[in-house]
Design an enzyme around this catalytic site. Structure first.
Site, PDB file in Angstrom:
ATOM      1  N   CYS A   6      59.706  25.853 -83.112  1.00  0.00           N
ATOM      2  CA  CYS A   6      59.066  24.810 -83.786  1.00  0.00           C
ATOM      3  C   CYS A   6      58.375  23.953 -82.546  1.00  0.00           C
ATOM      4  CB  CYS A   6      59.971  24.036 -84.593  1.00  0.00           C
ATOM      5  SG  CYS A   6      59.262  22.544 -85.352  1.00  0.00           S
ATOM      6  N   LEU A   7      57.146  23.546 -82.657  1.00  0.00           N
ATOM      7  CA  LEU A   7      56.759  22.498 -81.534  1.00  0.00           C
ATOM      8  C   LEU A   7      57.476  21.222 -81.338  1.00  0.00           C
ATOM      9  CD1 LEU A   7      52.875  23.223 -82.478  1.00  0.00           C
ATOM     10  CD2 LEU A   7      54.180  23.953 -80.361  1.00  0.00           C
ATOM     11  N   GLY A  59      50.541  27.051 -81.005  1.00  0.00           N
ATOM     12  CA  GLY A  59      51.332  27.223 -82.176  1.00  0.00           C
ATOM     13  C   GLY A  59      50.569  27.757 -83.195  1.00  0.00           C
ATOM     14  N   VAL A  60      51.390  28.285 -84.239  1.00  0.00           N
ATOM     15  CA  VAL A  60      50.759  29.068 -85.496  1.00  0.00           C
ATOM     16  C   VAL A  60      50.772  28.101 -86.724  1.00  0.00           C
ATOM     17  CG1 VAL A  60      51.494  31.250 -84.914  1.00  0.00           C
ATOM     18  CG2 VAL A  60      52.978  29.770 -86.256  1.00  0.00           C
ATOM     19  N   GLY A  61      51.273  26.849 -86.608  1.00  0.00           N
ATOM     20  CA  GLY A  61      51.156  25.902 -87.623  1.00  0.00           C
ATOM     21  C   GLY A  61      51.534  24.459 -86.810  1.00  0.00           C
ATOM     22  N   GLN A 117      54.560  15.826 -87.612  1.00  0.00           N
ATOM     23  CA  GLN A 117      54.734  16.337 -86.522  1.00  0.00           C
ATOM     24  C   GLN A 117      53.800  15.280 -85.268  1.00  0.00           C
ATOM     25  OE1 GLN A 117      54.413  20.749 -87.265  1.00  0.00           O
ATOM     26  NE2 GLN A 117      55.983  20.409 -85.346  1.00  0.00           N
ATOM     27  N   HIS A 138      57.617  27.165 -93.315  1.00  0.00           N
ATOM     28  CA  HIS A 138      58.269  26.286 -92.122  1.00  0.00           C
ATOM     29  C   HIS A 138      57.388  24.939 -92.123  1.00  0.00           C
ATOM     30  CE1 HIS A 138      59.179  25.701 -87.617  1.00  0.00           C
ATOM     31  NE2 HIS A 138      58.319  25.058 -87.883  1.00  0.00           N
ATOM     32  N   GLU A 139      55.910  25.422 -92.365  1.00  0.00           N
ATOM     33  CA  GLU A 139      55.251  23.907 -92.169  1.00  0.00           C
ATOM     34  C   GLU A 139      55.356  23.387 -93.556  1.00  0.00           C
ATOM     35  OE1 GLU A 139      53.814  23.368 -89.618  1.00  0.00           O
ATOM     36  OE2 GLU A 139      54.146  25.190 -88.768  1.00  0.00           O
ATOM     37  N   HIS A 174      58.375  20.834 -93.302  1.00  0.00           N
ATOM     38  CA  HIS A 174      57.967  19.493 -92.535  1.00  0.00           C
ATOM     39  C   HIS A 174      57.563  18.648 -93.414  1.00  0.00           C
ATOM     40  CE1 HIS A 174      58.344  20.598 -88.324  1.00  0.00           C
ATOM     41  NE2 HIS A 174      57.754  21.463 -88.215  1.00  0.00           N
TER      42      HIS A 174
END
Ligand code: ZN
Length: 198
Positions: free
Chosen positions: A108-109, A44-46, A51, A150-151, A154
Site C-alpha cells: 500500500c502506498l 501504484g495500481v490504485g 490517502q 483494497h481501494e 480505504h
C-alpha cells in the site's frame, strides 16, 4: 503531485463521505481526480482520496502491463493479473460474487516499505459512478478484484494491515530479494502457513 499520507494519519482511519453529484462536477473535485491520477501514475495500481488527505469516496485505478515486468509469469497467472485501464470510481459499493479466498502479498502506498499476504475474495461486483456521474456496473475477478477490495477498504478507513496474515508482514526489500520468485507453497510453508488459504 499530491503527498501520500502514511499510516498514522487520522484521515486514513475515518470513513470517507459520499460525493454529491453537484460536488463531483465541481472544478475542485475534478482537479482532485486529475491530481490523484498523476500521483498514482507509475507508482501504484490504485489510490483512494483519503490517502491524499481528502475524506471523499473516490478512488482511481490503473494496472498497466509494464507493472508486471518484475513478476514471474507464473505468479501473474496465479494472481489472475491482467492489465486494467485507468478509471475512476466514485461512491463505490462492492458485493462479493465469489468468496473463494486468494492469498497473495500486497502493499500500500500509505504503508510504505512493507508487504504482507492478504486474503481477498476471488470475485466482486462493483456499482459506482465514473468521474462524470455516469453509473458503472461491472464484475471483477482475480487481481482486479483485489485492487477494488483494497481501494474501497480505504474509503471505509480500513488498511490491508487489518486483514493481513500478520506473520507474513515483511519489508518490500525482503519480498523482492527472497520471496518474489519463490513458489507459493514454499513461501507459505516458510511462514508456517498451510498450503492453501483457508
Ligand atoms: Zn492502499
Amino acid at each position: 503531485m499530491l503527498t501520500i499520507d502514511q499510516v498514522g494519519t487520522v484521515v486514513l482511519r475515518r470513513p470517507a463521505e459520499t460525493v454529491p453529484a453537484e460536488q463531483l462536477s465541481s472544478p475542485e473535485v475534478q482537479r482532485l481526480i486529475d491530481d490523484m491520477i498523476d500521483t498514482m501514475s507509475g507508482v501504484g495500481v490504485g489510490l483512494a482520496a483519503p490517502q491524499v488527505g481528502v475524506p471523499l469516496r473516490i478512488a482511481v485505478i490503473e494496472d498497466r502491463k509494464e507493472y508486471q515486468r518484475h513478476s514471474p509469469k507464473w505468479l501473474a497467472e496465479a494472481q489472475q493479473r491482467r492489465p486494467v485501464d485507468l478509471h475512476v470510481v466514485v461512491n463505490p459499493v462492492l458485493s462479493v460474487t465469489d468468496p473463494t479466498p486468494m492469498e497473495f502479498f500486497e502493499g500500500c502506498l500509505s504503508v510504505e516499505g512493507y508487504r504482507a499476504m492478504v486474503p481477498r475474495a476471488s470475485g466482486v461486483h462493483l456499482s459506482a459512478l465514473d468521474r462524470n456521474g455516469r453509473p458503472i456496473e461491472l464484475d471483477a475477478s482475480g487481481w482486479y478484484a483485489r485492487i477494488l477490495q483494497h481501494e474501497i477498504d480505504h474509503l471505509g478507513g480500513v488498511l490491508y494491515v487489518d486483514r493481513m496474515v500478520s506473520r507474513t508482514f515483511i519489508t518490500t526489500e525482503s519480498y523482492a530479494d527472497a520471496w518474489l520468485d519463490e513458489p507459493l507453497d514454499a513461501t507459505r510453508a516458510a511462514f508456517g502457513l498451510s498450503p492453501n488459504p483457508s
